[in-house]
Enzyme design. Sequence first.
Site, PDB file in Angstrom:
ATOM      1  N   ASN A 263      49.912   1.592 -34.744  1.00 49.25           N
ATOM      2  CA  ASN A 263      49.728   0.320 -34.674  1.00 49.25           C
ATOM      3  C   ASN A 263      50.442  -0.389 -33.714  1.00 49.25           C
ATOM      4  O   ASN A 263      50.564  -1.461 -34.058  1.00 49.25           O
ATOM      5  CB  ASN A 263      49.768   0.039 -36.204  1.00 49.25           C
ATOM      6  CG  ASN A 263      51.300  -0.136 -36.731  1.00 49.25           C
ATOM      7  OD1 ASN A 263      52.205   0.232 -36.047  1.00 49.25           O
ATOM      8  ND2 ASN A 263      51.531  -0.665 -38.082  1.00 49.25           N
TER       9      ASN A 263
ATOM     10  N   LYS B  77      55.061   0.440 -29.399  1.00 49.96           N
ATOM     11  CA  LYS B  77      55.351   1.931 -30.008  1.00 49.96           C
ATOM     12  C   LYS B  77      54.816   3.127 -29.102  1.00 49.96           C
ATOM     13  O   LYS B  77      53.973   2.387 -28.215  1.00 49.96           O
ATOM     14  CB  LYS B  77      54.625   1.880 -31.417  1.00 49.96           C
ATOM     15  CG  LYS B  77      55.361   1.076 -32.480  1.00 49.96           C
ATOM     16  CD  LYS B  77      54.771   1.017 -33.706  1.00 49.96           C
ATOM     17  CE  LYS B  77      55.651   0.344 -34.794  1.00 49.96           C
ATOM     18  NZ  LYS B  77      54.865   0.373 -36.252  1.00 49.96           N
TER      19      LYS B  77
ATOM     20  N   GLU C 187      68.541  -5.856 -36.083  1.00 53.58           N
ATOM     21  CA  GLU C 187      67.780  -4.625 -35.242  1.00 53.58           C
ATOM     22  C   GLU C 187      67.913  -5.048 -33.661  1.00 53.58           C
ATOM     23  O   GLU C 187      67.996  -4.145 -33.030  1.00 53.58           O
ATOM     24  CB  GLU C 187      66.297  -5.044 -35.568  1.00 53.58           C
ATOM     25  CG  GLU C 187      65.778  -4.625 -37.137  1.00 53.58           C
ATOM     26  CD  GLU C 187      64.437  -4.822 -37.422  1.00 53.58           C
ATOM     27  OE1 GLU C 187      63.779  -4.387 -38.521  1.00 53.58           O
ATOM     28  OE2 GLU C 187      63.666  -5.513 -36.442  1.00 53.58           O
TER      29      GLU C 187
ATOM     30  N   HIS D 158      56.110  -2.921 -33.429  1.00 56.01           N
ATOM     31  CA  HIS D 158      57.091  -3.513 -34.593  1.00 56.01           C
ATOM     32  C   HIS D 158      57.523  -4.871 -34.323  1.00 56.01           C
ATOM     33  O   HIS D 158      57.793  -5.338 -33.377  1.00 56.01           O
ATOM     34  CB  HIS D 158      58.354  -2.471 -34.507  1.00 56.01           C
ATOM     35  CG  HIS D 158      59.354  -2.948 -35.305  1.00 56.01           C
ATOM     36  ND1 HIS D 158      59.200  -2.575 -36.905  1.00 56.01           N
ATOM     37  CD2 HIS D 158      60.125  -3.840 -35.036  1.00 56.01           C
ATOM     38  CE1 HIS D 158      60.552  -3.625 -37.278  1.00 56.01           C
ATOM     39  NE2 HIS D 158      60.977  -4.007 -36.321  1.00 56.01           N
TER      40      HIS D 158
ATOM     41  N   TYR E 175      64.453   3.205 -39.353  1.00 57.33           N
ATOM     42  CA  TYR E 175      63.277   2.920 -40.586  1.00 57.33           C
ATOM     43  C   TYR E 175      63.807   3.546 -41.956  1.00 57.33           C
ATOM     44  O   TYR E 175      63.071   3.908 -42.812  1.00 57.33           O
ATOM     45  CB  TYR E 175      62.077   3.783 -40.219  1.00 57.33           C
ATOM     46  CG  TYR E 175      61.120   3.134 -39.228  1.00 57.33           C
ATOM     47  CD1 TYR E 175      60.627   1.893 -39.573  1.00 57.33           C
ATOM     48  CD2 TYR E 175      60.620   3.631 -38.118  1.00 57.33           C
ATOM     49  CE1 TYR E 175      59.731   0.949 -38.985  1.00 57.33           C
ATOM     50  CE2 TYR E 175      59.663   2.802 -37.367  1.00 57.33           C
ATOM     51  CZ  TYR E 175      59.386   1.661 -37.809  1.00 57.33           C
ATOM     52  OH  TYR E 175      58.434   0.815 -36.909  1.00 57.33           O
TER      53      TYR E 175
HETATM   54  P1  IDP Z   1      55.103  -3.198 -40.698  1.00 57.74           P
HETATM   55  O1  IDP Z   1      55.292  -2.382 -39.181  1.00 57.74           O
HETATM   56  O2  IDP Z   1      54.008  -4.032 -40.494  1.00 57.74           O
HETATM   57  O3  IDP Z   1      56.372  -4.162 -40.859  1.00 57.74           O
HETATM   58  P2  IDP Z   1      55.825  -1.149 -42.653  1.00 57.74           P
HETATM   59  O4  IDP Z   1      55.248  -1.542 -43.957  1.00 57.74           O
HETATM   60  O5  IDP Z   1      57.427  -1.881 -42.348  1.00 57.74           O
HETATM   61  O6  IDP Z   1      54.812  -2.161 -41.552  1.00 57.74           O
HETATM   62  O7  IDP Z   1      55.893  -0.022 -42.101  1.00 57.74           O
HETATM   63  C1  IDP Z   1      56.716   0.484 -40.818  1.00 57.74           C
HETATM   64  C2  IDP Z   1      55.685   1.318 -40.184  1.00 57.74           C
HETATM   65  O8  IDP Z   1      55.364   2.628 -40.897  1.00 57.74           O
HETATM   66  C3  IDP Z   1      54.494   0.611 -39.770  1.00 57.74           C
HETATM   67  O9  IDP Z   1      54.225  -0.183 -38.861  1.00 57.74           O
HETATM   68  C4  IDP Z   1      53.621   2.026 -39.504  1.00 57.74           C
HETATM   69  O10 IDP Z   1      53.580   2.648 -38.169  1.00 57.74           O
HETATM   70  C5  IDP Z   1      54.033   2.930 -40.603  1.00 57.74           C
HETATM   71  N1  IDP Z   1      53.236   2.881 -41.804  1.00 57.74           N
HETATM   72  C6  IDP Z   1      53.154   1.894 -43.045  1.00 57.74           C
HETATM   73  N2  IDP Z   1      52.446   2.238 -43.861  1.00 57.74           N
HETATM   74  C7  IDP Z   1      51.902   3.367 -43.529  1.00 57.74           C
HETATM   75  C8  IDP Z   1      51.004   3.977 -44.386  1.00 57.74           C
HETATM   76  O11 IDP Z   1      50.174   3.963 -45.404  1.00 57.74           O
HETATM   77  N3  IDP Z   1      50.528   5.323 -43.687  1.00 57.74           N
HETATM   78  C9  IDP Z   1      51.100   5.798 -42.437  1.00 57.74           C
HETATM   79  N4  IDP Z   1      52.088   4.969 -41.682  1.00 57.74           N
HETATM   80  C10 IDP Z   1      52.393   3.801 -42.264  1.00 57.74           C
HETATM   81 MG    MG Z   2      58.402  -3.495 -41.622  1.00 52.51          MG
END
Ligand code: IDP
Ligand code: MG
Length: 138
Positions: free
Chosen positions: A112, A9, A126, A115, A49
């Site tokens: 983070n 990312k 994907e 992905h 997304y």
């Molecule tokens: P994942 O990437 O671990 O599968 P997901 O719940 O699918 O997590 O969320 C997609 C992305 O959205 C996350 O990787 C992160 O970048 C962002 N995200 C998820 N939850 C939050 C939040 O509570 N605050 C801000 N960004 C979030």
């Molecule tokens: Mg996810």
Amino acid sequence: MDKTFSIIKPDATKRKITGSINKLIEDRGLKIVAQKLIKLSENQAKEFYSIHKEKPFFNDLIEYMTSEPVVVQVLSGENAVESYRNIMGATNPENAEPGTIRKLFALNVQENSVHGSDSPENAMKEIEFFFKSDEIFS
Ligand code: IDP
Ligand code: MG
């Protein structure tokens, strides 16, 4: 061999840690079988997304994901989807296990670093969203 889809990312490409992340992926036994640096368009990020479109963090997420180029990848290995989720660690780095990509590199729950697909079905979708079949090696 199973395949999964990965994105390195914007927070990671910006900090020039794509090599460190790829080293961890390879050291933990996954093979990079396709990889390219691209800039996501707003529409691509929104479609990718779309499952999160009602979430309060959606607009910020799209802005972040389109802020810098990303590395999109196809990873191959045994149980690739589950294996990569374990290598990545929890969404929120505060909850991620020691030694995971997100524990080591993520800045916060949004930025983070990586992905990874959450199921083999989504991995296939994907991968098809970003790669043609002749761009994937084995
Ligand atoms: P994942 O990437 O671990 O599968 P997901 O719940 O699918 O997590 O969320 C997609 C992305 O959205 C996350 O990787 C992160 O970048 C962002 N995200 C998820 N939850 C939050 C939040 O509570 N605050 C801000 N960004 C979030
Ligand atoms: Mg996810």
